[in-house]
Design an enzyme around this catalytic site. Structure first.
Site, short mmCIF file in Angstrom:
data_model
loop_
_atom_site.label_atom_id
_atom_site.label_comp_id
_atom_site.label_asym_id
_atom_site.label_seq_id
_atom_site.Cartn_x
_atom_site.Cartn_y
_atom_site.Cartn_z
CD GLU A 41 0.01 -6.59 2.93
OE1 GLU A 41 -0.63 -6.63 3.99
OE2 GLU A 41 0.48 -5.54 2.47
CD GLU B 230 -1.17 -3.41 -1.06
OE1 GLU B 230 -1.11 -2.95 0.10
OE2 GLU B 230 -1.84 -4.42 -1.36
CE1 TYR C 20 0.41 1.12 2.13
CE2 TYR C 20 1.02 -1.18 2.35
CZ TYR C 20 0.22 -0.21 1.78
OH TYR C 20 -0.74 -0.54 0.87
CG HIS D 111 -6.17 -8.05 -1.42
ND1 HIS D 111 -5.21 -7.34 -2.12
CD2 HIS D 111 -6.24 -7.44 -0.21
CE1 HIS D 111 -4.73 -6.35 -1.36
NE2 HIS D 111 -5.36 -6.39 -0.20
CD1 TRP E 184 -3.64 1.25 0.08
CD2 TRP E 184 -3.89 -0.44 -1.37
NE1 TRP E 184 -4.86 0.67 0.32
CE2 TRP E 184 -5.04 -0.36 -0.55
CE3 TRP E 184 -3.83 -1.42 -2.38
CZ2 TRP E 184 -6.12 -1.25 -0.71
CZ3 TRP E 184 -4.90 -2.28 -2.52
CH2 TRP E 184 -6.02 -2.19 -1.68
CD GLU F 34 -6.61 0.39 5.11
OE1 GLU F 34 -6.63 0.46 3.88
OE2 GLU F 34 -5.88 -0.38 5.75
CD GLN G 198 -8.68 -2.96 0.98
OE1 GLN G 198 -7.86 -3.55 0.29
NE2 GLN G 198 -8.34 -2.02 1.82
#
Ligand code: PNW
Length: 790
Positions: free
Chosen positions: A257, A509, A389, A212, A552, A559, A109
């Site tokens: 994740e 995150e 989130y 990641h 994060w 993104e 990213q």
């Protein structure tokens, strides 16, 4: 062990536990004692709480700390005092001195420089270069140019007062083909060594993620995560990283994740490798291999681990909250949501196997661990690494609820890539004109599209079988995720209660992107961070062992499928002006937080007191929470309660607590049980049916009400109880009227729905949802009468 079998492991909040065992009347002398025991420093929170509670119950004119005269007030005061004592130690705002404030990024990213230093391509290079996969067809070829600007970026981290920087290692930058045998890139390794040294020299702890999402493309060609061999290839790569960076890095994240990769990458196909050909098989297989890969990495790390070194797999989830707390079906949907998201990975890591509920629903498609693998995975987490989130309301998945929730869901539609739309069109169209050749094939970022005949019949979505929704008035972030801080708190307590992770919980995150320019988005992000800190502190006071919080992200970046359109950064990045970094308003908030290591002084005690509650104020009824919840969980596991007496207790418990949904279901079962097991007791069955008919009518389920009223009528007649038989006849007629009314409204709703499908005008959709709602609530007035009878 599945959580469903055990009573709720999360300690109930202190204010509901406070009065357990409190007997009345309390001696008069205890009244002044209760208040007298409130140390002055707690008066403020106590007062605030009393006021809040009084407000909530709409008790006008309750004078704070005035003489208490009723039991309710006394109970309230005792609760409040206990809450005050627990929640308001003088320094409740302060985080522990070693609390780790950090910021995160991920290689793909931010780094850019995708062809420098011998870096090999990853699946994300491939995927993002396919036209239509990414919003605006953006690529990460340059991204934030972090590869060249990492020194400057470490200064940004330092300026924040952050103690940790979480970054990820690009596997194909270190091993261009993914395998040691394919050659190690010295330049690639040197980059990460420099990065770590730079961080340490500036007093920042490097936290490294091995993986990641950027799998080397060469490995994808051999099957990627669907190939068991990738487990061992990952283990070699991990060993290499421990060897070269182990002297700098003490906190390791193995895989980031797995849920997101498995679901977005192998079920929906919106992330690399863009697969959705076997969404009922591949996600489970990929996930299984990721768990094993993590297990192997952890095993290797244990052998070389330096003092204080630790490793964990990073799990993500949103908190799942029942949309209607009283609705049993919603409760069951929540159990499924938990099983198919967080617990899918957490249960193997902490309990040694997938949740029982998953096994039940997925069957043979869910891989099995051998005994050796189970031992490898179980206990392999040295801490619980969590990304969170948001939170969502979860409900059962059926036509009505879907329709009702459609307007809310329309607000949260994520970015849908052109490629996906195209694939769907081809897959769904029997029209020979649709040309499958238009759709990219496996080598260019996704497998070939299935033909209508080979459309998958199973999927993770179907297995999980729940619906998500959010209230229409909830604030949304730019990615459509509801702002729901209470969810983080509840999630932390859930994890603490169920997994009791040794090494505590590290939030690896959390964060939010908001639309608009810096002026409008900045303050919203700042508020977001501040509220997070309150919930965090509160969950910690309630027992969650949280060791750190990593935001994060450091700066806006690539993104994923959203390209550069979503801005999670503490620093804004201007991608058209040589990646210039500018601090957002949230930077000042972050600095205050990390430097003072405490919740902002402006936050009130009352905010602390209410921050775990859902915004609509609806709570689980007590009986649901304890007795009934346990029973319904048993029920969910098909260990049906067969004893009529047990069911009677259950029915009564639910009736008393006003949980009519649960009561009705239990009464229905009680009736069935009486008929089968106790056919000689028709009166027992008739009584159960009467209760059940009333409940079904209340819940607007006329079809079932007609059935149970009919049978009850016959039974009461046989028993010679004509009054009761008359009542049942009346309810029978009412149920019929209700059914007709609902059918008519349902037809209207369907009509509007079909029109919407045809014309796409969202107003029609709203109309349909409204009709649906009206149909459900048409008879509410009559139900008030029923309610009195229950
Ligand atoms: C996480 N979802 O991704 C990742 O770890 C980050 O790389 C990412 O930038 C960040 O969250 C913000 O999105 C997710 O759709 C992406 O559920 C999508 C989902 C979840 C997490």
């Amino acid at each position: 062990m599945d959580v469903m079998a055990s009573p709720s492991p999360v300690p109930r909040p202190v204010w509901t536990r406070a009065c357990d065992g409190l007997s009345w009347p309390l001696s008069l002398s205890s009244r002044p004692k209760v208040l007298g025991s409130v140390p002055p420093r707690h008066w403020r929170p106590v007062a605030a709480l009393l006021a809040l509670r009084a407000l909530r119950r709409r008790v006008a004119g309750l004078v704070l700390l005035a003489p208490i005269s009723t039991k309710a007030e006394m109970v309230e005061a005792v609760e409040a005092v206990e809450l005050g004592e627990k929640l308001a130690p003088e320094d409740w705002r302060s985080f522990p001195s070693n609390f780790l404030w950090g910021v995160a990024t991920a290689a793909f990213q931010v780094e850019g420089a995708v062809t420098e230093g011998g870096r090999g391509p990853s699946i994300w290079d491939t995927f993002s270069h396919v036209k239509g996969n990414i919003d605006g067809d953006a690529t990460a070829d340059v991204a934030c140019d972090h590869f060249h600007r990492y020194r400057e970026d470490i200064q940004l981290v330092k300026r924040l007062g952050a103690k940790a920087y979480r970054f990820s290692i690009s596997w194909s930058r270190v091993l261009p083909t993914g395998r040691i045998q394919g050659g190690i890139s010295a330049e690639g390794l040197a980059f990460y060594e420099d990065l770590c040294r730079e961080a340490l020299a500036n007093g920042i702890e490097p936290v490294a993620t091995l993986y990641h999402w950027d799998l080397p493309e060469a490995l994808e060609r051999e099957g990627g995560w669907l190939n068991r061999e990738t487990v061992e290839v990952f283990a070699d790569y991990a060993a290499l990283c421990f060897q070269s960076l182990g002297k700098y890095v003490k906190t390791w994240c193995s895989i980031n994740e797995p849920w997101t990769q498995c679901i977005l990458g192998y079920c929906f196909g919106s992330h690399a490798p863009g697969r959705s050909v076997a969404p009922g098989v591949e996600p489970y297989l990929a996930g299984h291999h990721m768990l094993l890969a993590h297990g192997r990495a952890a095993e290797i790390y244990r052998k070389v681990r330096p003092e204080g070194g630790k490793i964990a797999m990073v799990l993500n989830t949103e908190w799942a909250e029942p949309q209607e707390p009283n609705n049993l079906e919603d409760q069951a949907a929540v159990e499924r949501a938990r099983a198919f998201n967080l617990d899918w990975f957490a249960a193997p890591l902490y309990e040694g196997d997938y949740p029982q509920l998953m096994r039940q629903r997925v069957g043979q498609r869910l891989p099995r661990f051998t005994e050796t693998e189970r031992k490898l995975v179980r206990g392999s987490n040295d801490f619980f690494a969590l990304n969170c989130y948001s939170a969502r309301y979860i409900c059962e998945d059926n036509f009505w609820r879907n329709l009702q929730n459609t307007p809310a869901k329309l607000r949260i539609l994520p970015f849908v890539s052109e490629v996906l739309v195209q694939k769907l069109k081809v897959a769904l169209s029997a029209d020979a004109a649709a040309d499958p050749a238009e759709v990219p094939a496996a080598a260019t970022g996704g497998p070939a599209t299935p033909s209508p005949q080979t459309l998958p019949t199973t999927s993770w979505t179907k297995d999980a079988g729940y619906e998500t929704s959010i209230p229409l008035d909830a604030e949304l972030t730019a990615t459509g995720w509801p702002v729901a801080h209470y969810g983080l708190g509840r999630l932390l307590l859930y994890i603490q209660g169920r997994y009791q992770p040794k090494g505590g919980i590290l939030i690896t995150e959390a964060g939010a992107a908001f639309d608009g320019d810096s002026d409008s988005a900045g303050p919203r992000q700042a508020t977001y961070l501040q509220r997070q800190s309150v919930v965090l502190r509160r969950a910690m006071l309630e027992g969650a062992d949280v060791r750190g919080y990593i935001w994060w992200t450091l700066m806006d970046n690539f993104e994923w499928s959203y390209g550069y359109s979503k801005h999670f950064g503490l620093y804004a990045v201007d991608f058209s002006r040589r990646q210039a970094r500018t601090p957002r308003a949230v930077v000042a908030t972050y600095q205050r937080l990390s430097r003072s290591n405490a919740v902002d002084g402006a936050v009130t005690d009352a905010e602390l007191a209410t921050c775990l509650e859902r915004p609509d104020g609806r709570a689980m009824p007590d009986a649901f929470d304890c007795r009934f919840n346990a029973a319904s969980r048993l029920h969910g596991q098909k260990r049906v309660l067969t004893q009529a007496s047990e069911l009677e207790v259950l029915v009564e418990a639910c009736r008393r607590s006003g949980n009519f949904e649960a009561m009705t279901q239990a009464a229905e079962e009680l009736a069935a049980c009486c008929r089968e097991m106790d056919p000689k007791q028709p009166s027992r069955e008739a009584r159960a049916l009467r209760l059940c008919t009333r409940g079904q009518l209340m819940l607007r389920r006329p079809k079932r009400a007609i059935q149970s009223a009919g049978r009850a009528m016959t039974l009461f007649k046989e028993l010679g109880d004509s009054n009761a038989a008359d009542e049942m006849r009346m309810l029978f007629v009412r149920a019929q009227t209700l059914r007709e009314g609902m059918q008519a409204a349902a037809q209207d709703a369907r009509q509007a729905w079909l029109l919407y499908r045809e014309h796409g005008d969202p107003r029609l959709l709203f109309q349909a949802a409204k009709n649906c709602h009206d149909a459900h609530h048409k008879f509410d007035d009559q139900n008030v009468l029923l309610l009195e009878k229950l």
